[in-house]
Design a protein around this motif. Structure first.
Motif, short mmCIF file in Angstrom:
data_model
loop_
_atom_site.label_atom_id
_atom_site.label_comp_id
_atom_site.label_asym_id
_atom_site.label_seq_id
_atom_site.Cartn_x
_atom_site.Cartn_y
_atom_site.Cartn_z
N LYS A 218 0.83 -1.21 0.00
CA LYS A 218 0.00 0.00 0.00
C LYS A 218 0.86 1.25 0.00
CE LYS A 218 -1.77 2.35 3.35
NZ LYS A 218 -2.53 2.89 4.51
N GLU A 219 1.83 1.30 0.91
CA GLU A 219 2.68 2.48 1.01
C GLU A 219 3.39 2.77 -0.32
OE1 GLU A 219 6.79 3.90 3.31
OE2 GLU A 219 5.73 2.09 3.95
N ILE B 141 -6.29 -2.43 0.56
CA ILE B 141 -6.56 -2.51 -0.87
C ILE B 141 -7.58 -1.45 -1.29
CG2 ILE B 141 -7.63 -3.96 -2.65
CD1 ILE B 141 -6.31 -6.36 -1.24
N ASP B 142 -8.60 -1.24 -0.47
CA ASP B 142 -9.59 -0.20 -0.78
C ASP B 142 -8.93 1.17 -0.88
OD1 ASP B 142 -11.61 -2.06 -0.87
OD2 ASP B 142 -12.34 -1.66 1.17
N GLU B 143 -7.97 1.43 -0.01
CA GLU B 143 -7.25 2.70 -0.06
C GLU B 143 -6.44 2.82 -1.35
OE1 GLU B 143 -5.54 6.43 1.30
OE2 GLU B 143 -7.41 5.33 1.62
N MET B 144 -5.80 1.75 -1.75
CA MET B 144 -5.02 1.75 -2.99
C MET B 144 -5.91 2.03 -4.19
SD MET B 144 -2.77 -1.59 -1.95
CE MET B 144 -1.89 -1.86 -3.49
N ASN B 145 -7.05 1.36 -4.25
CA ASN B 145 -7.97 1.57 -5.37
C ASN B 145 -8.56 2.98 -5.36
OD1 ASN B 145 -7.95 -0.97 -6.78
ND2 ASN B 145 -9.08 -1.89 -5.10
N ARG B 146 -8.81 3.50 -4.17
CA ARG B 146 -9.33 4.87 -4.07
C ARG B 146 -8.33 5.88 -4.61
NH1 ARG B 146 -8.90 9.17 -0.98
NH2 ARG B 146 -7.44 8.16 0.46
N PRO C 184 -7.77 0.07 -19.20
CA PRO C 184 -7.34 -0.63 -17.99
C PRO C 184 -6.63 -1.94 -18.29
CG PRO C 184 -9.61 0.12 -17.79
CD PRO C 184 -9.22 0.31 -19.22
N PRO C 185 -5.74 -2.38 -17.39
CA PRO C 185 -5.09 -3.68 -17.55
C PRO C 185 -6.09 -4.81 -17.36
CG PRO C 185 -4.59 -2.77 -15.40
CD PRO C 185 -5.31 -1.69 -16.16
N MET C 186 -5.72 -6.01 -17.79
CA MET C 186 -6.66 -7.14 -17.77
C MET C 186 -7.05 -7.56 -16.36
SD MET C 186 -4.32 -10.46 -18.80
CE MET C 186 -3.45 -9.68 -20.17
N ILE C 187 -6.16 -7.39 -15.38
CA ILE C 187 -6.49 -7.74 -13.99
C ILE C 187 -6.30 -6.48 -13.15
CG2 ILE C 187 -6.03 -9.26 -12.04
CD1 ILE C 187 -4.78 -11.24 -14.00
N GLU C 188 -7.39 -5.82 -12.83
CA GLU C 188 -7.34 -4.55 -12.11
C GLU C 188 -7.26 -4.78 -10.60
OE1 GLU C 188 -9.77 -1.20 -13.81
OE2 GLU C 188 -10.89 -2.89 -14.65
N GLY C 189 -6.94 -3.69 -9.89
CA GLY C 189 -6.81 -3.76 -8.44
C GLY C 189 -8.05 -4.26 -7.74
N LYS C 190 -9.22 -3.92 -8.28
CA LYS C 190 -10.46 -4.37 -7.63
C LYS C 190 -10.58 -5.88 -7.66
CE LYS C 190 -13.14 -3.57 -11.89
NZ LYS C 190 -14.23 -2.77 -12.50
N GLU C 191 -9.95 -6.54 -8.66
CA GLU C 191 -9.98 -8.00 -8.71
C GLU C 191 -9.01 -8.60 -7.70
OE1 GLU C 191 -10.56 -9.91 -12.63
OE2 GLU C 191 -10.12 -7.92 -13.41
N GLY C 192 -7.96 -7.88 -7.37
CA GLY C 192 -7.03 -8.35 -6.35
C GLY C 192 -7.64 -8.35 -4.97
N ARG C 193 -8.74 -7.63 -4.80
CA ARG C 193 -9.40 -7.54 -3.50
C ARG C 193 -10.10 -8.84 -3.12
NH1 ARG C 193 -14.04 -6.19 -0.64
NH2 ARG C 193 -13.88 -4.40 0.76
#
Length: 362
Positions: A82-83, A108-113, A323-332
Protein backbone atom coordinates in the motif's frame (compact mmCIF):
# COMPACT_ATOMS: atom_id res chain seq x y z
CA UNK A 1 -0.47 -1.27 -31.60
CA UNK A 2 0.73 2.33 -31.25
CA UNK A 3 4.33 3.23 -31.98
CA UNK A 4 4.43 5.08 -28.65
CA UNK A 5 6.91 3.84 -26.04
CA UNK A 6 6.92 4.30 -22.29
CA UNK A 7 9.42 4.23 -19.45
CA UNK A 8 8.98 1.29 -17.07
CA UNK A 9 10.42 0.70 -13.60
CA UNK A 10 10.69 -2.28 -11.24
CA UNK A 11 10.95 -1.79 -7.47
CA UNK A 12 12.10 -4.82 -5.49
CA UNK A 13 14.34 -7.31 -7.27
CA UNK A 14 13.39 -10.58 -5.58
CA UNK A 15 10.30 -11.72 -7.45
CA UNK A 16 10.80 -8.46 -9.31
CA UNK A 17 13.52 -10.17 -11.30
CA UNK A 18 10.76 -11.79 -13.37
CA UNK A 19 9.23 -8.35 -14.00
CA UNK A 20 12.63 -7.01 -14.99
CA UNK A 21 13.28 -9.92 -17.37
CA UNK A 22 9.87 -9.30 -18.91
CA UNK A 23 10.11 -5.52 -19.19
CA UNK A 24 13.45 -5.46 -21.01
CA UNK A 25 11.91 -7.62 -23.77
CA UNK A 26 8.49 -5.97 -23.87
CA UNK A 27 7.13 -4.17 -26.88
CA UNK A 28 6.56 -0.47 -26.31
CA UNK A 29 9.12 -0.24 -23.52
CA UNK A 30 11.54 2.62 -24.10
CA UNK A 31 13.76 1.91 -21.12
CA UNK A 32 13.71 0.10 -17.79
CA UNK A 33 14.74 1.62 -14.46
CA UNK A 34 15.29 -0.54 -11.38
CA UNK A 35 15.31 0.06 -7.65
CA UNK A 36 16.37 -2.06 -4.71
CA UNK A 37 17.71 -1.07 -1.30
CA UNK A 38 20.36 -3.78 -1.60
CA UNK A 39 23.01 -2.21 -3.82
CA UNK A 40 24.73 -5.55 -4.47
CA UNK A 41 21.52 -7.09 -5.80
CA UNK A 42 20.74 -3.91 -7.72
CA UNK A 43 24.02 -3.87 -9.60
CA UNK A 44 24.22 -7.62 -10.11
CA UNK A 45 20.87 -7.68 -11.89
CA UNK A 46 21.54 -4.33 -13.53
CA UNK A 47 24.67 -5.76 -15.12
CA UNK A 48 22.95 -9.03 -16.02
CA UNK A 49 20.12 -7.26 -17.87
CA UNK A 50 22.12 -4.40 -19.32
CA UNK A 51 20.44 -1.62 -17.33
CA UNK A 52 22.20 1.72 -17.71
CA UNK A 53 23.77 2.71 -14.35
CA UNK A 54 21.86 6.00 -14.66
CA UNK A 55 18.67 3.95 -14.39
CA UNK A 56 19.61 2.16 -11.15
CA UNK A 57 18.36 3.44 -7.77
CA UNK A 58 18.65 2.51 -4.13
CA UNK A 59 16.22 5.33 -3.23
CA UNK A 60 12.59 4.77 -4.15
CA UNK A 61 11.82 8.44 -3.61
CA UNK A 62 14.49 9.44 -6.14
CA UNK A 63 13.17 6.91 -8.65
CA UNK A 64 9.67 8.37 -8.40
CA UNK A 65 10.94 11.88 -9.18
CA UNK A 66 11.64 10.84 -12.76
CA UNK A 67 8.92 12.20 -15.03
CA UNK A 68 9.89 9.83 -17.84
CA UNK A 69 8.79 6.76 -15.87
CA UNK A 70 5.18 6.03 -16.81
CA UNK A 71 4.57 2.69 -15.05
CA UNK A 72 6.13 0.67 -12.29
CA UNK A 73 6.00 -2.86 -10.91
CA UNK A 74 5.86 -2.99 -7.10
CA UNK A 75 7.55 -6.22 -5.94
CA UNK A 76 8.38 -5.45 -2.31
CA UNK A 77 7.15 -7.43 0.75
CA UNK A 78 3.36 -7.65 0.84
CA UNK A 79 2.88 -5.46 3.91
CA UNK A 80 4.57 -2.54 2.13
CA UNK A 81 2.47 -2.68 -1.03
CA UNK A 82 0.00 0.00 0.00
CA UNK A 83 2.68 2.48 1.01
CA UNK A 84 4.77 1.95 -2.11
CA UNK A 85 1.78 1.83 -4.45
CA UNK A 86 0.23 5.01 -3.10
CA UNK A 87 3.55 6.81 -3.37
CA UNK A 88 3.83 5.80 -7.02
CA UNK A 89 0.24 6.72 -7.83
CA UNK A 90 0.64 10.14 -6.18
CA UNK A 91 3.77 10.61 -8.29
CA UNK A 92 1.68 10.06 -11.41
CA UNK A 93 2.75 6.50 -12.21
CA UNK A 94 0.60 3.59 -13.28
CA UNK A 95 1.23 0.59 -11.02
CA UNK A 96 1.35 -3.19 -11.37
CA UNK A 97 1.53 -4.71 -7.86
CA UNK A 98 2.63 -8.24 -7.05
CA UNK A 99 0.29 -10.64 -5.29
CA UNK A 100 -1.29 -10.30 -2.85
CA UNK A 101 -2.27 -6.75 -3.72
CA UNK A 102 -2.02 -6.06 0.04
CA UNK A 103 -2.63 -7.99 3.25
CA UNK A 104 -6.07 -6.57 4.11
CA UNK A 105 -9.09 -5.38 2.14
CA UNK A 106 -8.97 -2.03 3.96
CA UNK A 107 -5.50 -1.34 2.57
CA UNK A 108 -6.56 -2.51 -0.87
CA UNK A 109 -9.59 -0.20 -0.78
CA UNK A 110 -7.25 2.70 -0.06
CA UNK A 111 -5.02 1.75 -2.99
CA UNK A 112 -7.97 1.57 -5.37
CA UNK A 113 -9.33 4.87 -4.07
CA UNK A 114 -6.04 6.66 -4.70
CA UNK A 115 -5.74 5.12 -8.17
CA UNK A 116 -9.19 6.49 -9.03
CA UNK A 117 -8.36 9.91 -7.58
CA UNK A 118 -5.13 10.14 -9.55
CA UNK A 119 -6.60 8.75 -12.76
CA UNK A 120 -3.97 6.02 -12.91
CA UNK A 121 -4.22 2.29 -13.53
CA UNK A 122 -3.63 -0.20 -10.73
CA UNK A 123 -3.05 -3.78 -11.84
CA UNK A 124 -2.61 -6.94 -9.77
CA UNK A 125 -0.34 -9.86 -10.63
CA UNK A 126 -2.18 -13.17 -11.00
CA UNK A 127 -0.22 -14.61 -13.88
CA UNK A 128 -1.78 -18.08 -13.60
CA UNK A 129 -4.90 -16.67 -15.23
CA UNK A 130 -2.86 -16.26 -18.40
CA UNK A 131 -1.91 -19.94 -18.67
CA UNK A 132 -3.58 -21.34 -21.82
CA UNK A 133 -5.11 -24.26 -19.90
CA UNK A 134 -6.68 -21.91 -17.36
CA UNK A 135 -8.03 -19.71 -20.13
CA UNK A 136 -9.68 -22.78 -21.64
CA UNK A 137 -11.15 -23.83 -18.28
CA UNK A 138 -12.60 -20.35 -17.73
CA UNK A 139 -14.05 -20.24 -21.24
CA UNK A 140 -15.61 -23.69 -20.83
CA UNK A 141 -17.24 -22.86 -17.48
CA UNK A 142 -18.54 -19.49 -18.69
CA UNK A 143 -20.01 -21.09 -21.83
CA UNK A 144 -22.38 -23.14 -19.67
CA UNK A 145 -21.22 -26.44 -21.17
CA UNK A 146 -20.54 -27.90 -17.73
CA UNK A 147 -24.07 -27.18 -16.57
CA UNK A 148 -24.87 -26.44 -12.95
CA UNK A 149 -21.67 -26.28 -10.90
CA UNK A 150 -21.62 -28.98 -8.22
CA UNK A 151 -18.24 -29.21 -6.50
CA UNK A 152 -14.56 -28.35 -6.81
CA UNK A 153 -11.18 -28.99 -5.20
CA UNK A 154 -8.34 -26.45 -5.30
CA UNK A 155 -5.20 -27.83 -3.66
CA UNK A 156 -1.71 -26.36 -3.42
CA UNK A 157 0.89 -28.72 -1.95
CA UNK A 158 4.30 -27.10 -1.93
CA UNK A 159 7.37 -27.32 0.27
CA UNK A 160 9.41 -24.52 1.81
CA UNK A 161 12.33 -25.09 4.20
CA UNK A 162 13.25 -22.96 7.18
CA UNK A 163 15.87 -21.06 5.17
CA UNK A 164 13.12 -19.76 2.90
CA UNK A 165 11.33 -18.15 5.83
CA UNK A 166 14.53 -16.76 7.34
CA UNK A 167 15.92 -15.00 4.27
CA UNK A 168 15.48 -11.31 3.44
CA UNK A 169 14.96 -10.37 7.06
CA UNK A 170 12.42 -13.10 7.79
CA UNK A 171 9.33 -11.15 6.67
CA UNK A 172 7.60 -14.22 5.26
CA UNK A 173 5.37 -16.10 7.66
CA UNK A 174 4.63 -12.98 9.73
CA UNK A 175 1.25 -11.35 10.27
CA UNK A 176 2.61 -7.83 9.99
CA UNK A 177 4.43 -8.13 6.66
CA UNK A 178 3.12 -11.31 4.98
CA UNK A 179 -0.45 -11.06 6.25
CA UNK A 180 -0.44 -14.81 6.86
CA UNK A 181 1.46 -17.86 5.72
CA UNK A 182 0.87 -20.64 3.24
CA UNK A 183 -2.55 -19.32 2.25
CA UNK A 184 -1.83 -15.58 1.91
CA UNK A 185 1.58 -16.00 0.29
CA UNK A 186 1.61 -19.19 -1.78
CA UNK A 187 -2.04 -20.28 -2.12
CA UNK A 188 -3.30 -16.78 -3.00
CA UNK A 189 -2.82 -17.63 -6.70
CA UNK A 190 -5.00 -20.72 -6.27
CA UNK A 191 -7.59 -18.74 -4.30
CA UNK A 192 -7.76 -16.31 -7.20
CA UNK A 193 -8.27 -19.12 -9.71
CA UNK A 194 -10.93 -20.64 -7.45
CA UNK A 195 -13.07 -17.52 -7.32
CA UNK A 196 -12.36 -16.70 -11.00
CA UNK A 197 -13.57 -20.14 -12.10
CA UNK A 198 -16.31 -20.83 -9.54
CA UNK A 199 -17.65 -17.35 -8.88
CA UNK A 200 -18.17 -15.46 -5.59
CA UNK A 201 -17.77 -17.24 -2.26
CA UNK A 202 -20.74 -17.33 0.12
CA UNK A 203 -19.08 -18.87 3.19
CA UNK A 204 -15.93 -20.55 4.52
CA UNK A 205 -15.27 -23.03 7.31
CA UNK A 206 -11.55 -23.61 7.91
CA UNK A 207 -8.90 -25.24 10.07
CA UNK A 208 -5.24 -24.22 10.07
CA UNK A 209 -2.03 -24.85 11.97
CA UNK A 210 1.74 -24.46 12.03
CA UNK A 211 3.17 -27.94 11.71
CA UNK A 212 6.72 -27.81 10.40
CA UNK A 213 8.16 -24.29 10.45
CA UNK A 214 9.28 -21.81 13.15
CA UNK A 215 6.86 -19.10 11.96
CA UNK A 216 3.99 -17.25 13.63
CA UNK A 217 1.48 -17.87 10.83
CA UNK A 218 0.04 -21.06 9.34
CA UNK A 219 1.99 -23.41 7.10
CA UNK A 220 -1.11 -25.54 6.41
CA UNK A 221 -4.83 -24.83 6.10
CA UNK A 222 -7.89 -26.69 4.88
CA UNK A 223 -11.27 -25.09 4.13
CA UNK A 224 -14.74 -26.06 2.99
CA UNK A 225 -16.07 -23.43 0.61
CA UNK A 226 -19.69 -22.70 -0.30
CA UNK A 227 -20.12 -20.58 -3.43
CA UNK A 228 -22.94 -18.19 -4.25
CA UNK A 229 -23.99 -20.59 -7.00
CA UNK A 230 -24.68 -23.24 -4.36
CA UNK A 231 -21.67 -25.35 -5.34
CA UNK A 232 -19.39 -26.59 -2.56
CA UNK A 233 -15.67 -27.34 -2.59
CA UNK A 234 -12.41 -27.66 -0.73
CA UNK A 235 -9.34 -25.46 -0.57
CA UNK A 236 -6.02 -26.80 0.75
CA UNK A 237 -2.75 -24.93 1.02
CA UNK A 238 0.50 -26.12 2.60
CA UNK A 239 4.24 -25.52 2.47
CA UNK A 240 4.88 -28.84 4.23
CA UNK A 241 4.38 -31.26 1.31
CA UNK A 242 7.91 -32.61 0.87
CA UNK A 243 9.58 -32.42 -1.59
CA UNK A 244 7.11 -29.97 -3.16
CA UNK A 245 4.19 -31.24 -5.19
CA UNK A 246 1.67 -29.72 -7.56
CA UNK A 247 -1.26 -27.36 -7.65
CA UNK A 248 -4.30 -29.44 -8.57
CA UNK A 249 -7.74 -28.26 -9.65
CA UNK A 250 -10.81 -30.48 -10.00
CA UNK A 251 -14.12 -29.02 -11.14
CA UNK A 252 -17.41 -30.89 -11.55
CA UNK A 253 -20.57 -29.61 -13.15
CA UNK A 254 -23.73 -31.57 -13.86
CA UNK A 255 -22.63 -31.94 -17.49
CA UNK A 256 -18.85 -31.99 -17.34
CA UNK A 257 -15.64 -32.43 -15.38
CA UNK A 258 -12.20 -30.88 -15.72
CA UNK A 259 -9.00 -31.77 -13.86
CA UNK A 260 -5.77 -29.84 -14.12
CA UNK A 261 -2.36 -30.15 -12.51
CA UNK A 262 0.25 -27.39 -12.46
CA UNK A 263 -1.67 -25.41 -15.10
CA UNK A 264 -1.95 -28.41 -17.45
CA UNK A 265 -5.21 -30.23 -18.17
CA UNK A 266 -5.27 -33.95 -17.39
CA UNK A 267 -9.02 -34.68 -17.74
CA UNK A 268 -11.64 -32.95 -19.90
CA UNK A 269 -14.99 -34.71 -20.21
CA UNK A 270 -18.15 -33.00 -21.45
CA UNK A 271 -21.60 -34.57 -21.78
CA UNK A 272 -22.18 -32.78 -25.09
CA UNK A 273 -19.09 -34.32 -26.70
CA UNK A 274 -20.68 -36.48 -29.39
CA UNK A 275 -17.36 -37.58 -30.79
CA UNK A 276 -16.63 -40.14 -28.07
CA UNK A 277 -13.57 -38.67 -26.36
CA UNK A 278 -12.03 -37.17 -29.47
CA UNK A 279 -12.46 -33.68 -28.01
CA UNK A 280 -10.69 -34.72 -24.82
CA UNK A 281 -7.84 -36.13 -26.90
CA UNK A 282 -7.48 -32.83 -28.75
CA UNK A 283 -7.57 -30.84 -25.49
CA UNK A 284 -4.94 -33.04 -23.85
CA UNK A 285 -2.76 -32.87 -26.93
CA UNK A 286 -2.72 -29.08 -26.77
CA UNK A 287 -3.16 -28.34 -23.06
CA UNK A 288 -2.16 -31.53 -21.26
CA UNK A 289 0.76 -32.61 -19.10
CA UNK A 290 2.53 -34.22 -22.05
CA UNK A 291 1.27 -31.88 -24.74
CA UNK A 292 2.82 -32.63 -28.12
CA UNK A 293 1.17 -29.71 -29.87
CA UNK A 294 1.46 -26.88 -27.39
CA UNK A 295 -0.95 -24.02 -28.10
CA UNK A 296 0.54 -20.68 -29.03
CA UNK A 297 -0.33 -17.83 -26.70
CA UNK A 298 -2.08 -16.11 -29.61
CA UNK A 299 -4.53 -19.04 -29.85
CA UNK A 300 -6.07 -18.01 -26.54
CA UNK A 301 -5.99 -14.30 -27.23
CA UNK A 302 -2.93 -13.48 -25.13
CA UNK A 303 0.24 -11.77 -26.33
CA UNK A 304 2.33 -13.60 -23.73
CA UNK A 305 1.84 -15.70 -20.61
CA UNK A 306 3.21 -15.53 -17.06
CA UNK A 307 4.80 -12.36 -15.72
CA UNK A 308 5.81 -11.43 -19.26
CA UNK A 309 2.15 -11.32 -20.22
CA UNK A 310 1.14 -9.10 -17.32
CA UNK A 311 4.03 -6.67 -17.76
CA UNK A 312 3.28 -6.44 -21.49
CA UNK A 313 -0.39 -5.96 -20.73
CA UNK A 314 0.37 -3.09 -18.35
CA UNK A 315 2.55 -1.40 -20.97
CA UNK A 316 -0.18 -1.89 -23.58
CA UNK A 317 -2.76 -0.48 -21.15
CA UNK A 318 -0.77 2.70 -20.53
CA UNK A 319 -0.15 3.23 -24.23
CA UNK A 320 -3.77 2.59 -25.22
CA UNK A 321 -5.32 4.34 -22.22
CA UNK A 322 -7.37 1.24 -21.33
CA UNK A 323 -7.34 -0.63 -17.99
CA UNK A 324 -5.09 -3.68 -17.55
CA UNK A 325 -6.66 -7.14 -17.77
CA UNK A 326 -6.49 -7.74 -13.99
CA UNK A 327 -7.34 -4.55 -12.11
CA UNK A 328 -6.81 -3.76 -8.44
CA UNK A 329 -10.46 -4.37 -7.63
CA UNK A 330 -9.98 -8.00 -8.71
CA UNK A 331 -7.03 -8.35 -6.35
CA UNK A 332 -9.40 -7.54 -3.50
CA UNK A 333 -11.58 -10.65 -3.83
CA UNK A 334 -8.84 -13.19 -3.07
CA UNK A 335 -7.60 -11.28 -0.02
CA UNK A 336 -11.12 -11.00 1.39
CA UNK A 337 -11.49 -14.78 1.02
CA UNK A 338 -8.16 -15.39 2.79
CA UNK A 339 -9.09 -13.06 5.65
CA UNK A 340 -12.40 -14.88 6.07
CA UNK A 341 -10.55 -18.21 6.10
CA UNK A 342 -8.27 -16.99 8.89
CA UNK A 343 -11.21 -15.71 10.91
CA UNK A 344 -13.00 -19.05 10.58
CA UNK A 345 -9.91 -20.98 11.65
CA UNK A 346 -9.40 -18.71 14.68
CA UNK A 347 -13.02 -18.78 15.83
CA UNK A 348 -14.00 -22.30 14.79
CA UNK A 349 -17.08 -20.86 13.09
CA UNK A 350 -18.34 -20.65 9.53
CA UNK A 351 -17.70 -17.15 8.19
CA UNK A 352 -20.04 -15.59 5.66
CA UNK A 353 -19.13 -13.12 2.96
CA UNK A 354 -18.66 -10.26 2.53
CA UNK A 355 -15.96 -10.23 5.15
CA UNK A 356 -14.22 -6.88 5.56
CA UNK A 357 -12.94 -6.89 9.15
CA UNK A 358 -9.19 -6.35 9.25
CA UNK A 359 -7.05 -9.04 10.87
CA UNK A 360 -6.60 -8.28 14.55
CA UNK A 361 -2.87 -8.95 14.38
CA UNK A 362 -2.11 -6.63 11.47
Amino acid sequence: MSSKEIGYAVFGLGVGKSHLASAVKANGCKFVAICDMNETVLNKLGDEYGIDPANRYTSYEELLKREDIDAISICTPSGWHKEHTVMALRAGKHVLTEKPLEISVERIDEMNRVAAEEGRFLGCVFQNRLAPANQLIKETIDSGRMGKMITSNFHLKWYRDDKYYAKNGGWRGTWAMDGGGAIMNQTIHTVDLMQWFMGPVRSIFAKMGTYNHPIETEDTAVAVITFESGAIGTLIGTTCAYPGLEVSVQIHGAKGSIYSKSNKIELFKMADDDEQRSEESRVLESYGINATAKPTSESVGLPKTGHAGQVQDMINAVIAGCPPMIEGKEGRASVEIVQALYESARTGKEVFMPYVQELNRV
